[in-house]
Design an enzyme around this catalytic site. Structure first.
Site, PDB file in Angstrom:
ATOM      1  N   SER A 138    -112.410  -2.620 -34.548  1.00 54.88           N
ATOM      2  CA  SER A 138    -113.062  -3.935 -34.447  1.00 54.88           C
ATOM      3  C   SER A 138    -113.222  -4.281 -32.967  1.00 54.88           C
ATOM      4  CB  SER A 138    -112.176  -4.996 -35.112  1.00 54.88           C
ATOM      5  OG  SER A 138    -112.690  -6.297 -34.857  1.00 54.88           O
ATOM      6  N   TYR A 150    -104.108  -9.226 -36.945  1.00 50.43           N
ATOM      7  CA  TYR A 150    -105.326  -8.418 -37.064  1.00 50.43           C
ATOM      8  C   TYR A 150    -105.661  -7.845 -35.687  1.00 50.43           C
ATOM      9  CZ  TYR A 150    -110.149  -7.143 -38.283  1.00 50.43           C
ATOM     10  OH  TYR A 150    -111.323  -6.449 -38.500  1.00 50.43           O
TER      11      TYR A 150
HETATM   12  N1  LIG Z   1    -116.455  -7.810 -41.735  1.00 52.95           N
HETATM   13  C1  LIG Z   1    -116.219  -7.964 -40.441  1.00 52.95           C
HETATM   14  O1  LIG Z   1    -116.568  -8.992 -39.814  1.00 52.95           O
HETATM   15  C2  LIG Z   1    -115.547  -6.857 -39.664  1.00 52.95           C
HETATM   16  C3  LIG Z   1    -115.618  -6.877 -38.267  1.00 52.95           C
HETATM   17  C4  LIG Z   1    -114.997  -5.873 -37.532  1.00 52.95           C
HETATM   18  C5  LIG Z   1    -114.320  -4.865 -38.193  1.00 52.95           C
HETATM   19  N2  LIG Z   1    -114.270  -4.868 -39.562  1.00 52.95           N
HETATM   20  C6  LIG Z   1    -113.527  -3.780 -40.182  1.00 52.95           C
HETATM   21  O2  LIG Z   1    -114.380  -3.051 -41.023  1.00 52.95           O
HETATM   22  C7  LIG Z   1    -113.632  -2.383 -42.030  1.00 52.95           C
HETATM   23  C8  LIG Z   1    -114.278  -2.616 -43.374  1.00 52.95           C
HETATM   24  O3  LIG Z   1    -114.197  -4.009 -43.648  1.00 52.95           O
HETATM   25  P1  LIG Z   1    -115.280  -4.793 -44.509  1.00 52.95           P
HETATM   26  O4  LIG Z   1    -115.726  -5.942 -43.691  1.00 52.95           O
HETATM   27  O5  LIG Z   1    -116.275  -3.861 -45.073  1.00 52.95           O
HETATM   28  O6  LIG Z   1    -114.288  -5.375 -45.614  1.00 52.95           O
HETATM   29  P2  LIG Z   1    -114.350  -5.421 -47.205  1.00 52.95           P
HETATM   30  O7  LIG Z   1    -113.247  -6.309 -47.612  1.00 52.95           O
HETATM   31  O8  LIG Z   1    -115.739  -5.741 -47.638  1.00 52.95           O
HETATM   32  O9  LIG Z   1    -114.044  -3.915 -47.619  1.00 52.95           O
HETATM   33  C9  LIG Z   1    -112.768  -3.357 -47.406  1.00 52.95           C
HETATM   34  C10 LIG Z   1    -112.519  -2.280 -48.452  1.00 52.95           C
HETATM   35  O10 LIG Z   1    -111.199  -1.774 -48.222  1.00 52.95           O
HETATM   36  C11 LIG Z   1    -110.557  -1.647 -49.467  1.00 52.95           C
HETATM   37  N3  LIG Z   1    -109.099  -1.714 -49.310  1.00 52.95           N
HETATM   38  C12 LIG Z   1    -108.338  -2.801 -48.989  1.00 52.95           C
HETATM   39  N4  LIG Z   1    -107.031  -2.479 -49.014  1.00 52.95           N
HETATM   40  C13 LIG Z   1    -106.961  -1.167 -49.341  1.00 52.95           C
HETATM   41  C14 LIG Z   1    -105.892  -0.252 -49.531  1.00 52.95           C
HETATM   42  N5  LIG Z   1    -104.608  -0.625 -49.394  1.00 52.95           N
HETATM   43  N6  LIG Z   1    -106.186   1.030 -49.867  1.00 52.95           N
HETATM   44  C15 LIG Z   1    -107.481   1.426 -50.028  1.00 52.95           C
HETATM   45  N7  LIG Z   1    -108.534   0.602 -49.876  1.00 52.95           N
HETATM   46  C16 LIG Z   1    -108.276  -0.676 -49.539  1.00 52.95           C
HETATM   47  C17 LIG Z   1    -111.082  -2.809 -50.310  1.00 52.95           C
HETATM   48  O11 LIG Z   1    -110.895  -2.573 -51.705  1.00 52.95           O
HETATM   49  C18 LIG Z   1    -112.547  -2.829 -49.889  1.00 52.95           C
HETATM   50  O12 LIG Z   1    -113.336  -1.988 -50.710  1.00 52.95           O
HETATM   51  C19 LIG Z   1    -112.200  -2.949 -41.906  1.00 52.95           C
HETATM   52  O13 LIG Z   1    -111.393  -2.026 -41.210  1.00 52.95           O
HETATM   53  C20 LIG Z   1    -112.401  -4.221 -41.095  1.00 52.95           C
HETATM   54  O14 LIG Z   1    -111.238  -4.579 -40.379  1.00 52.95           O
HETATM   55  C21 LIG Z   1    -114.869  -5.827 -40.313  1.00 52.95           C
END
Ligand SMILES: NC(=O)c1ccc[n+]([C@@H]2O[C@H](COP(=O)([O-])OP(=O)(O)OC[C@H]3O[C@@H](n4cnc5c(N)ncnc54)[C@H](O)[C@@H]3O)[C@@H](O)[C@H]2O)c1
Length: 267
Positions: A138, A150
């Site tokens: 991130s 986080y």
């Molecule tokens: N959305 C944002 O603004 C943002 C910004 C920067 C980074 N990210 C990062 O991007 C990545 C994806 O996030 P996203 O926004 O798509 O979130 P999301 O919540 O839409 O998807 C996350 C996925 O991870 C799965 N997950 C959660 N816990 C788990 C576990 N213990 N074992 C296996 N799977 C698990 C969930 O079921 C889900 O399908 C993350 O690492 C998040 O930190 C997101």
């Protein structure tokens, strides 16, 4: 840019948000895709939609990471690319409301998952003659946040990727971090209205997958790529600390030795 079209790709957190967009893109390009996610319902539905293979996986557990990698190799004969993408937010902080269980859960999903994912995958990637790992960290891996744990977990992930880059290169494996700003996914769905009101730039998951494809095609390793809606995709430039002698100590004779930080270079 050489796009992935005939590879075996494992994506953790592949059932939702950024991971699901990556699953759709890589499957549409003709790759064999393995979705490793905790959410069986959404994972199986996406597998049915895209022709991907779903393995129910809790990324907080080393054995489950190993089982997901083994399932990929058993089904498709090898592993080429791993996208360690699962992540969560904790909504707890230091103070009276501190919730240790939520803190531990966050570290498990955001940090242990990357340590265990790399540990599980690096043998099969090496056996395939090399491979690529991209971790979704991130932009909060380089800047502070009110989501303090986080931010801590993502800083740790960025440090891990930068440190593993040169080590894994010897095994023919490239590892890089994707560092998105805000992305419109279920993770921040409850904050979207507020973010829009505040005029914050928010990317869509497809643009993060565009960045993922660029990073996979790039020959460099150990980089943290900033993926922001309001600036071009580029590796983040860290301050150049004097670590040259430390590096020499680490990698001389092609092996890893105990590091002695030279006098004068102590932080
Ligand atoms: N959305 C944002 O603004 C943002 C910004 C920067 C980074 N990210 C990062 O991007 C990545 C994806 O996030 P996203 O926004 O798509 O979130 P999301 O919540 O839409 O998807 C996350 C996925 O991870 C799965 N997950 C959660 N816990 C788990 C576990 N213990 N074992 C296996 N799977 C698990 C969930 O079921 C889900 O399908 C993350 O690492 C998040 O930190 C997101």
């Amino acid at each position: 840019m050489a796009l992935l079209n005939d590879s075996v790709v494992l994506i953790t957190g592949g059932a939702g948000g950024i991971g699901a967009a990556a699953v759709r893109r890589f499957a549409a390009r003709g790759n064999q895709v393995v979705i490793a996610d905790l959410d069986r319902d959404r994972g199986e539905a996406l597998a049915a939609e895209t022709g991907a293979y779903f393995v129910r996986t809790d990324v907080r557990d080393l054995a489950e990471n190993e089982a997901a990698v083994a399932a990929a190799v058993e089904r498709f004969g090898r592993l080429d690319v791993v996208h360690l993408n699962a992540g969560t937010i904790a909504s707890t902080s230091i103070g009276e409301s501190f919730a240790p269980d939520r803190y531990r859960h966050l570290m498990g999903v955001n940090l242990d998952s990357v340590v265990y994912g790399v540990q599980a995958a690096h043998g099969p990637l090496k056996a395939a003659g090399g491979g690529r790992i991209v971790v979704t960290a991130s932009a909060t891996g380089m800047r502070p946040s009110y989501e303090v744990f986080y931010a801590a977990s993502k800083h740790a992930v960025v440090g891990l990727v930068r440190s593993l880059g040169p080590l894994l290169e010897a095994e023919g494996i490239r590892i890089n971090a994707l560092c998105p700003g805000l992305v419109d996914t279920p993770l921040i769905a409850d904050r979207m209205a507020e973010l829009n009101r505040a005029g914050m730039a928010v990317s869509d998951p497809e643009s993060v997958v565009d960045a993922l494809e660029t990073v996979l095609a790039d020959p460099r390793t150990g980089l943290a790529w900033l993926v922001m809606a309001d600036r071009p995709l580029a590796p983040f430039e860290f301050a150049d600390l004097p670590v040259a002698r430390e590096k020499n100590l680490l990698f001389e004779n092609g092996g890893v030795r105990a590091v002695q930080i030279p006098e004068g270079n102590q932080p």
